[in-house]
Design a protein around this motif. Structure first.
Motif, PDB file in Angstrom:
ATOM      1  N   GLN A  71       0.826  -1.210   0.000  1.00  0.00           N
ATOM      2  CA  GLN A  71       0.000   0.000   0.000  1.00  0.00           C
ATOM      3  C   GLN A  71       0.858   1.257   0.000  1.00  0.00           C
ATOM      4  N   GLU A  72       1.938   1.242   0.788  1.00  0.00           N
ATOM      5  CA  GLU A  72       2.846   2.394   0.817  1.00  0.00           C
ATOM      6  C   GLU A  72       3.450   2.638  -0.562  1.00  0.00           C
ATOM      7  N   MET A  73       3.879   1.561  -1.222  1.00  0.00           N
ATOM      8  CA  MET A  73       4.466   1.701  -2.554  1.00  0.00           C
ATOM      9  C   MET A  73       3.431   2.240  -3.538  1.00  0.00           C
ATOM     10  N   ALA A  74       2.195   1.781  -3.428  1.00  0.00           N
ATOM     11  CA  ALA A  74       1.132   2.253  -4.324  1.00  0.00           C
ATOM     12  C   ALA A  74       0.903   3.750  -4.158  1.00  0.00           C
ATOM     13  N   GLN A  75       1.045   4.254  -2.955  1.00  0.00           N
ATOM     14  CA  GLN A  75       0.837   5.681  -2.706  1.00  0.00           C
ATOM     15  C   GLN A  75       2.045   6.523  -3.104  1.00  0.00           C
ATOM     16  N   VAL A  76       3.242   6.048  -2.771  1.00  0.00           N
ATOM     17  CA  VAL A  76       4.447   6.851  -2.973  1.00  0.00           C
ATOM     18  C   VAL A  76       4.990   6.745  -4.395  1.00  0.00           C
ATOM     19  N   ASP A  77       5.014   5.531  -4.961  1.00  0.00           N
ATOM     20  CA  ASP A  77       5.597   5.351  -6.285  1.00  0.00           C
ATOM     21  C   ASP A  77       4.820   4.294  -7.077  1.00  0.00           C
ATOM     22  N   PRO A  78       3.642   4.649  -7.558  1.00  0.00           N
ATOM     23  CA  PRO A  78       2.840   3.678  -8.297  1.00  0.00           C
ATOM     24  C   PRO A  78       3.522   3.179  -9.572  1.00  0.00           C
ATOM     25  N   GLU A  79       4.365   4.000 -10.168  1.00  0.00           N
ATOM     26  CA  GLU A  79       5.044   3.593 -11.402  1.00  0.00           C
ATOM     27  C   GLU A  79       5.973   2.406 -11.156  1.00  0.00           C
ATOM     28  N   THR A  80       6.715   2.444 -10.067  1.00  0.00           N
ATOM     29  CA  THR A  80       7.591   1.312  -9.732  1.00  0.00           C
ATOM     30  C   THR A  80       6.753   0.071  -9.426  1.00  0.00           C
ATOM     31  N   LEU A  81       5.672   0.247  -8.719  1.00  0.00           N
ATOM     32  CA  LEU A  81       4.803  -0.899  -8.420  1.00  0.00           C
ATOM     33  C   LEU A  81       4.268  -1.517  -9.707  1.00  0.00           C
ATOM     34  N   ARG A  82       3.916  -0.700 -10.683  1.00  0.00           N
ATOM     35  CA  ARG A  82       3.436  -1.215 -11.974  1.00  0.00           C
ATOM     36  C   ARG A  82       4.504  -2.046 -12.683  1.00  0.00           C
ATOM     37  N   SER A  83       5.778  -1.765 -12.396  1.00  0.00           N
ATOM     38  CA  SER A  83       6.874  -2.464 -13.077  1.00  0.00           C
ATOM     39  C   SER A  83       7.168  -3.844 -12.481  1.00  0.00           C
ATOM     40  N   ILE A  84       6.570  -4.163 -11.352  1.00  0.00           N
ATOM     41  CA  ILE A  84       6.809  -5.448 -10.693  1.00  0.00           C
ATOM     42  C   ILE A  84       6.208  -6.564 -11.539  1.00  0.00           C
ATOM     43  N   GLN A  85       6.969  -7.610 -11.772  1.00  0.00           N
ATOM     44  CA  GLN A  85       6.505  -8.748 -12.579  1.00  0.00           C
ATOM     45  C   GLN A  85       5.470  -9.579 -11.826  1.00  0.00           C
ATOM     46  N   TRP A  86       5.742  -9.809 -10.545  1.00  0.00           N
ATOM     47  CA  TRP A  86       4.779 -10.528  -9.700  1.00  0.00           C
ATOM     48  C   TRP A  86       4.805  -9.882  -8.319  1.00  0.00           C
ATOM     49  N   CYS A  87       3.661  -9.422  -7.872  1.00  0.00           N
ATOM     50  CA  CYS A  87       3.532  -8.835  -6.544  1.00  0.00           C
ATOM     51  C   CYS A  87       2.704  -9.801  -5.709  1.00  0.00           C
ATOM     52  N   ALA A  88       3.303 -10.336  -4.665  1.00  0.00           N
ATOM     53  CA  ALA A  88       2.637 -11.322  -3.817  1.00  0.00           C
ATOM     54  C   ALA A  88       2.452 -10.760  -2.418  1.00  0.00           C
ATOM     55  N   GLN A  89       1.217 -10.508  -2.076  1.00  0.00           N
ATOM     56  CA  GLN A  89       0.857 -10.033  -0.734  1.00  0.00           C
ATOM     57  C   GLN A  89       0.561 -11.269   0.104  1.00  0.00           C
ATOM     58  N   PHE A  90       1.351 -11.489   1.152  1.00  0.00           N
ATOM     59  CA  PHE A  90       1.243 -12.757   1.870  1.00  0.00           C
ATOM     60  C   PHE A  90       0.483 -12.697   3.193  1.00  0.00           C
TER      61      PHE A  90
END
Length: 155
Positions: A71-90
């Protein structure tokens, strides 16, 4: 007088040792290779440092993390989050990533436990990728141990 000086020195040495251990825990740490992926762990990274690090990785990133960090990454740097190949929230099966971000991400999963995310990793693994595990919160030590043991077991 001499006893007081020795006691102060002991306290200073202990404080230095503790601060060095804390600094080591809070730094990006390489764990070697797993199925052709370079593996890193990071305890409680600042989102700015995390974003900068992800941006410099030479291969696509698989990021396993808890909901708060994502969530922090989505707020601060959504562009970097979009570049993640697989985002796994555990730590929560319900994703709270905004749709304008999640629609650009190739693969996003949410699981109730780290163990479930690691099972998913077995099926998702790809060589020439970065596997980044970040953790924070109350159970960070346990989660870090589970992840590190998983990597050691499968190397």
């Amino acid at each position: 007088m001499e006893i007081k000086k020795v006691d102060q020195q002991t306290q200073l040495l202990q404080a230095r040792k503790e601060s060095l251990e804390a600094a080591e825990r809070m730094a990006l740490r390489p764990l070697g290779k797993l199925w052709g992926m370079d593996v890193f762990t990071w305890y409680k990274p600042s989102v700015v440092e995390l974003s900068a690090t992800i941006s410099t990785f030479p291969f696509p990133v698989f990021w396993l993390s808890n909901e708060m960090s994502i969530q922090e990454m989505a707020q601060v740097d959504p562009e970097t989050l979009r570049s993640i190949q697989w985002c796994a929230q555990f730590d929560n099966p319900q994703l709270s990533i905004p749709s304008d971000i999640i629609s650009f991400m190739p693969l996003v999963t949410g699981t109730e436990s780290l163990e479930d995310a690691l099972e998913f990793l077995k099926k998702t693994k790809q060589a020439r990728h970065i596997l980044l595990f970040t953790v924070q919160g109350n159970e960070w030590k346990t989660k870090m141990e589970v992840f590190e043991n998983f990597v050691k077991l499968h190397q």
